[in-house]
Design a protein around this motif. Structure first.
Motif, PDB file in Angstrom:
ATOM      1  N   MET A 179      20.633  98.565  63.336  1.00 50.90           N
ATOM      2  CA  MET A 179      19.234  98.880  63.471  1.00 50.90           C
ATOM      3  C   MET A 179      18.419  98.058  62.467  1.00 50.90           C
ATOM      4  N   PRO A 180      18.559  96.734  62.510  1.00 52.99           N
ATOM      5  CA  PRO A 180      17.866  95.890  61.544  1.00 52.99           C
ATOM      6  C   PRO A 180      16.353  96.041  61.601  1.00 52.99           C
ATOM      7  N   GLY A 181      15.729  95.981  60.445  1.00 55.83           N
ATOM      8  CA  GLY A 181      14.277  96.014  60.362  1.00 55.83           C
ATOM      9  C   GLY A 181      13.686  97.397  60.302  1.00 55.83           C
ATOM     10  N   MET A 182      14.494  98.434  60.404  1.00 59.26           N
ATOM     11  CA  MET A 182      13.958  99.794  60.376  1.00 59.26           C
ATOM     12  C   MET A 182      13.974 100.359  58.971  1.00 59.26           C
TER      13      MET A 182
ATOM     14  N   VAL B 179      25.251 110.642  56.934  1.00 61.96           N
ATOM     15  CA  VAL B 179      24.596 109.480  57.514  1.00 61.96           C
ATOM     16  C   VAL B 179      24.238 108.520  56.395  1.00 61.96           C
ATOM     17  N   THR B 180      24.607 107.243  56.550  1.00 65.53           N
ATOM     18  CA  THR B 180      24.203 106.219  55.598  1.00 65.53           C
ATOM     19  C   THR B 180      23.593 105.050  56.359  1.00 65.53           C
ATOM     20  N   TYR B 181      22.690 104.338  55.691  1.00 62.06           N
ATOM     21  CA  TYR B 181      22.017 103.198  56.297  1.00 62.06           C
ATOM     22  C   TYR B 181      21.774 102.164  55.213  1.00 62.06           C
ATOM     23  N   GLY B 182      22.216 100.955  55.447  1.00 61.44           N
ATOM     24  CA  GLY B 182      21.983  99.879  54.496  1.00 61.44           C
ATOM     25  C   GLY B 182      22.115  98.544  55.187  1.00 61.44           C
ATOM     26  N   ASN B 183      21.219  97.614  54.849  1.00 59.07           N
ATOM     27  CA  ASN B 183      21.233  96.270  55.421  1.00 59.07           C
ATOM     28  C   ASN B 183      21.242  96.281  56.949  1.00 59.07           C
ATOM     29  N   GLY B 184      20.541  97.214  57.548  1.00 60.96           N
ATOM     30  CA  GLY B 184      20.421  97.270  59.005  1.00 60.96           C
ATOM     31  C   GLY B 184      21.567  97.955  59.718  1.00 60.96           C
ATOM     32  N   VAL B 185      22.553  98.482  58.957  1.00 63.32           N
ATOM     33  CA  VAL B 185      23.723  99.123  59.566  1.00 63.32           C
ATOM     34  C   VAL B 185      23.650 100.631  59.340  1.00 63.32           C
TER      35      VAL B 185
ATOM     36  N   ALA C  99      15.546 107.894  51.439  1.00 62.88           N
ATOM     37  CA  ALA C  99      15.492 106.528  50.908  1.00 62.88           C
ATOM     38  C   ALA C  99      15.904 106.521  49.444  1.00 62.88           C
ATOM     39  N   HIS C 100      16.704 105.517  49.075  1.00 61.89           N
ATOM     40  CA  HIS C 100      17.108 105.268  47.694  1.00 61.89           C
ATOM     41  C   HIS C 100      16.816 103.802  47.398  1.00 61.89           C
ATOM     42  N   GLY C 101      15.647 103.495  46.894  1.00 61.43           N
ATOM     43  CA  GLY C 101      15.324 102.109  46.561  1.00 61.43           C
ATOM     44  C   GLY C 101      14.650 101.377  47.704  1.00 61.43           C
ATOM     45  N   GLN C 102      14.789 100.047  47.709  1.00 63.61           N
ATOM     46  CA  GLN C 102      14.123  99.210  48.694  1.00 63.61           C
ATOM     47  C   GLN C 102      14.841  99.253  50.035  1.00 63.61           C
ATOM     48  N   ALA C 103      14.179  98.724  51.060  1.00 63.31           N
ATOM     49  CA  ALA C 103      14.688  98.767  52.429  1.00 63.31           C
ATOM     50  C   ALA C 103      16.018  98.050  52.589  1.00 63.31           C
ATOM     51  N   ARG C 104      16.307  97.051  51.779  1.00 59.21           N
ATOM     52  CA  ARG C 104      17.561  96.322  51.930  1.00 59.21           C
ATOM     53  C   ARG C 104      18.698  96.971  51.165  1.00 59.21           C
ATOM     54  N   GLY C 105      18.429  97.988  50.402  1.00 60.30           N
ATOM     55  CA  GLY C 105      19.476  98.669  49.644  1.00 60.30           C
ATOM     56  C   GLY C 105      20.109  99.785  50.442  1.00 60.30           C
ATOM     57  N   LEU C 106      20.750 100.684  49.752  1.00 61.74           N
ATOM     58  CA  LEU C 106      21.459 101.793  50.381  1.00 61.74           C
ATOM     59  C   LEU C 106      20.502 102.930  50.670  1.00 61.74           C
ATOM     60  N   HIS C 107      20.657 103.519  51.824  1.00 62.68           N
ATOM     61  CA  HIS C 107      19.933 104.731  52.184  1.00 62.68           C
ATOM     62  C   HIS C 107      20.986 105.758  52.561  1.00 62.68           C
ATOM     63  N   GLN C 108      20.795 106.960  52.135  1.00 61.23           N
ATOM     64  CA  GLN C 108      21.799 107.980  52.381  1.00 61.23           C
ATOM     65  C   GLN C 108      21.103 109.260  52.765  1.00 61.23           C
ATOM     66  N   GLY C 109      21.742 110.024  53.618  1.00 57.76           N
ATOM     67  CA  GLY C 109      21.152 111.290  54.011  1.00 57.76           C
ATOM     68  C   GLY C 109      22.188 112.207  54.583  1.00 57.76           C
TER      69      GLY C 109
END
Length: 107
Positions: A1-4, A62-68, A88-98
């Motif tokens: 899901m790149p760009g989200m 659920v984790t999201y980072g670098n479009g994955v 969100a944890h930091g900038q869009a290109r970093g790690l996101h966790q939920g």
């Protein structure tokens, strides 16, 4: 899901065993820059997957980072639906966790 961004991604596990992945928008800079190669399209993202075994949506990760986007669903005796969110944890290109309302194991 790149760009989200994390807030653009919606994940739902329904009672009938369908996993629904939905993203509201992508590629905000697409109209600003000249593209040489376009490997993914602008617009909404929507996928529905039928799970073959019951899972516990309330204990999903659920984790999201670098479009994955990675959705980990623990097996269960009965299907437990849930609406999963990302934090969100930091900038869009970093790690996101939920998760589904559970506190993060990462600090």
């Amino acid at each position: 899901m790149p760009g989200m961004e994390p807030e653009d991604i919606h994940i739902e596990l329904q009672e009938d065993g369908r996993l629904i992945l939905h993203g509201d928008m992508r590629a905000l800079l697409k109209d600003v820059k000249e593209l040489l190669i376009d490997e993914w399209s602008i617009g909404a993202y929507h996928r529905e997957l039928q799970l073959v075994q019951p899972v516990d949506g309330e204990r999903a990760t659920v984790t999201y980072g670098n479009g994955v986007l990675v959705v980990a669903l623990p097996l269960s005796v009965t299907m437990r639906p849930a609406h999963l969110t990302l934090l969100a944890h930091g900038q869009a290109r970093g790690l996101h966790q939920g998760g589904a309302g559970h506190p993060s194991a990462w600090t």
